[in-house]
Design a protein around this motif. Sequence first.
Motif, mmCIF file in Angstrom:
data_model
loop_
_atom_site.group_PDB
_atom_site.id
_atom_site.type_symbol
_atom_site.label_atom_id
_atom_site.label_comp_id
_atom_site.label_asym_id
_atom_site.label_seq_id
_atom_site.Cartn_x
_atom_site.Cartn_y
_atom_site.Cartn_z
ATOM 1 N N VAL A 66 71.810 40.033 33.713
ATOM 2 C CA VAL A 66 71.784 39.844 32.348
ATOM 3 C C VAL A 66 71.753 38.540 31.781
ATOM 4 N N ARG A 67 70.915 38.074 31.001
ATOM 5 C CA ARG A 67 71.069 36.773 30.358
ATOM 6 C C ARG A 67 70.449 36.682 28.881
ATOM 7 N N LEU A 68 70.612 35.447 28.414
ATOM 8 C CA LEU A 68 69.943 35.467 27.072
ATOM 9 C C LEU A 68 68.228 35.109 27.361
ATOM 10 N N ALA A 69 67.542 35.742 26.443
ATOM 11 C CA ALA A 69 66.146 35.512 26.559
ATOM 12 C C ALA A 69 65.981 34.181 26.116
ATOM 13 N N THR A 70 64.493 33.870 26.644
ATOM 14 C CA THR A 70 63.929 32.528 26.417
ATOM 15 C C THR A 70 62.538 32.701 25.952
ATOM 16 N N GLU A 71 61.840 31.813 25.334
ATOM 17 C CA GLU A 71 60.412 31.920 24.997
ATOM 18 C C GLU A 71 59.581 32.372 25.873
ATOM 19 N N THR A 72 59.942 32.198 27.065
ATOM 20 C CA THR A 72 59.116 32.502 28.472
ATOM 21 C C THR A 72 59.086 34.156 28.640
ATOM 22 N N ASP A 73 60.010 34.706 28.169
ATOM 23 C CA ASP A 73 60.078 36.171 28.168
ATOM 24 C C ASP A 73 59.144 36.867 27.134
ATOM 25 N N ALA A 74 58.437 36.223 26.319
ATOM 26 C CA ALA A 74 57.637 36.836 25.165
ATOM 27 C C ALA A 74 56.759 37.831 25.594
ATOM 28 N N GLU A 75 55.930 37.601 26.595
ATOM 29 C CA GLU A 75 55.009 38.568 27.043
ATOM 30 C C GLU A 75 55.629 39.998 27.525
ATOM 31 N N MET A 76 56.606 39.781 28.269
ATOM 32 C CA MET A 76 57.286 40.922 28.765
ATOM 33 C C MET A 76 58.026 41.777 27.695
ATOM 34 N N GLU A 89 52.617 35.839 19.107
ATOM 35 C CA GLU A 89 52.783 34.494 18.336
ATOM 36 C C GLU A 89 54.229 34.771 17.655
ATOM 37 N N HIS A 90 54.408 35.864 16.958
ATOM 38 C CA HIS A 90 55.583 36.056 16.165
ATOM 39 C C HIS A 90 56.786 36.127 17.314
ATOM 40 N N ILE A 91 56.640 37.018 18.092
ATOM 41 C CA ILE A 91 58.019 37.002 19.306
ATOM 42 C C ILE A 91 58.093 35.804 19.752
ATOM 43 N N ARG A 92 56.943 34.806 20.311
ATOM 44 C CA ARG A 92 57.567 33.461 20.627
ATOM 45 C C ARG A 92 58.131 32.613 19.544
ATOM 46 N N ALA A 93 57.664 32.650 18.247
ATOM 47 C CA ALA A 93 58.192 31.951 17.440
ATOM 48 C C ALA A 93 59.938 32.422 16.922
#
Length: 141
Positions: A3-13, A30-34
């Motif tokens: 378990v961890r904090l999400a990062t921008e690289t998790d956006a697709e999943m 794009e919204h999720i990434r931003a």
Amino acid sequence: AMVRLATETDAEMLAQLNIAFNGPGDASLEHIRASLRENQQEVVIVDEANGILTGFLCLQIKRSFCYDTCALEITELYVQPEYRRQGIASRMLLFAEEHCQKEYSCHGLELLTGDDNWIAQAAYRAAGYAPDGELHLFKPL
């Protein structure tokens, strides 16, 4: 699993999990990434196993001039069906609690769940959540 904090690289999943949870069309990639990059009002927590996100939890940080401390609300909690009943939701809830105790001065965590969602209610009660006497109201606009 971790378990961890999400990062921008998790956006697709996260986009795929969000579609599974909330249905298509709610949030573009794009919204999720931003949001992962810029949204200071939300903490996103994920559970990862073998490079796959098995679930996520969203936590809203609500601040008001009326109170010295912020209010924290769990607004989303989802675990992929094939990973359920393995304690993932409990681990994400515990991570959220520990993160909040460390980062924010707050009195506790609140959440809303369906009054007919018995499975979720049982999981939340097992994690120490209980009704607080508040009534949730809604008016469509």
